[in-house]
Design a protein around this motif. Sequence first.
Motif, PDB file in Angstrom:
ATOM      1  N   GLY A 181       0.806  -1.386  -0.051  1.00 21.08           N
ATOM      2  CA  GLY A 181      -0.002  -0.087  -0.033  1.00 21.08           C
ATOM      3  C   GLY A 181       0.772   1.255   0.025  1.00 21.08           C
ATOM      4  O   GLY A 181       2.188   1.122  -0.282  1.00 21.08           O
ATOM      5  N   THR A 182       0.118   2.516   0.165  1.00 23.28           N
ATOM      6  CA  THR A 182       0.799   3.731   0.480  1.00 23.28           C
ATOM      7  C   THR A 182       0.135   4.550   1.480  1.00 23.28           C
ATOM      8  O   THR A 182      -0.721   4.037   2.073  1.00 23.28           O
ATOM      9  N   VAL A 207       9.475  -6.597   9.363  1.00 26.29           N
ATOM     10  CA  VAL A 207       9.088  -5.265   9.425  1.00 26.29           C
ATOM     11  C   VAL A 207       9.799  -4.466   8.336  1.00 26.29           C
ATOM     12  O   VAL A 207      11.031  -4.514   8.399  1.00 26.29           O
ATOM     13  N   VAL A 208       9.152  -3.823   7.350  1.00 28.57           N
ATOM     14  CA  VAL A 208       9.445  -3.131   6.238  1.00 28.57           C
ATOM     15  C   VAL A 208       9.457  -1.444   6.498  1.00 28.57           C
ATOM     16  O   VAL A 208       8.606  -1.036   7.097  1.00 28.57           O
ATOM     17  N   GLU A 225       2.823  -6.417   9.785  1.00 27.62           N
ATOM     18  CA  GLU A 225       1.586  -7.476   9.393  1.00 27.62           C
ATOM     19  C   GLU A 225       0.589  -6.707  10.207  1.00 27.62           C
ATOM     20  O   GLU A 225      -0.490  -6.819   9.618  1.00 27.62           O
ATOM     21  N   ARG A 226       0.789  -6.348  11.401  1.00 27.48           N
ATOM     22  CA  ARG A 226      -0.260  -6.117  12.393  1.00 27.48           C
ATOM     23  C   ARG A 226      -1.208  -4.467  12.080  1.00 27.48           C
ATOM     24  O   ARG A 226      -2.308  -4.232  11.968  1.00 27.48           O
ATOM     25  N   LEU A 227      -0.138  -3.884  11.819  1.00 26.89           N
ATOM     26  CA  LEU A 227      -0.563  -2.078  11.652  1.00 26.89           C
ATOM     27  C   LEU A 227      -0.645  -1.811  10.380  1.00 26.89           C
ATOM     28  O   LEU A 227      -1.010  -0.753   9.946  1.00 26.89           O
ATOM     29  N   GLY A 228       0.058  -2.582   9.161  1.00 25.36           N
ATOM     30  CA  GLY A 228       0.031  -1.983   8.021  1.00 25.36           C
ATOM     31  C   GLY A 228       1.091  -0.683   7.818  1.00 25.36           C
ATOM     32  O   GLY A 228       2.094  -0.655   8.649  1.00 25.36           O
TER      33      GLY A 228
END
Length: 204
Positions: free
Chosen positions: A131-132, A148-149, A168-171
């Motif tokens: 996403g953005t 975590v990216v 993954e949890r919070l986007g």
Amino acid sequence: RRQVVGSSTTDAGRQLAFLWEPGGGMRSLGGLSAREDEAEARDINDASQVVGVTWIGGLANGTASQAFLWTLDRGMQDLGNLGSMTGGGLACCAGAEAINERGDITGWSDNGAGVVQAFLWRPHRGMEALGTLGGSFSLGRNLNGRRVVVGISSDAEDRRFLPVVWTERLGMHALPTAELGADGGEAEGITDRSSLWHSVTPAT
């Protein structure tokens, strides 16, 4: 292992991805399709897995770029793109920026609909869009062993580029830059303890 990756230009002006290691020197990582391909290696992990970007047919031809994974046993492999993975339109460009010790990869890809997005690629699961912040651009610059990216994304108005972190949890969400007197920036690295660093753009 003290291995090094990057790119080197031949006497003929062709850019090639390389892997260098003590005792073995420098080797070309080749291309995806033909001898005219050019490439740049961006990262390597302790398993000697290399990621980067390759330009099909060479940079001078203005052709598509693809994200690649190179391994000792399989050579250079195309990671695909978000257009093909999500059923969207024909996507022209993608690139891999970083790989962790689990073989997870992050980078960027267009989705065939005018949006470039950060991605997370996992073995046996393939590529997913991260996403953005509401705009038309994001890029995954680095990731840790917990997937975590970190990277950069344009805001909803495509006016500013902000440092971001994705889990993954919070986007995806933006990192604060105001306390640094900055108007934007890019997250560039993250440890396995989730300590991260980023560059900022001074406010004007």
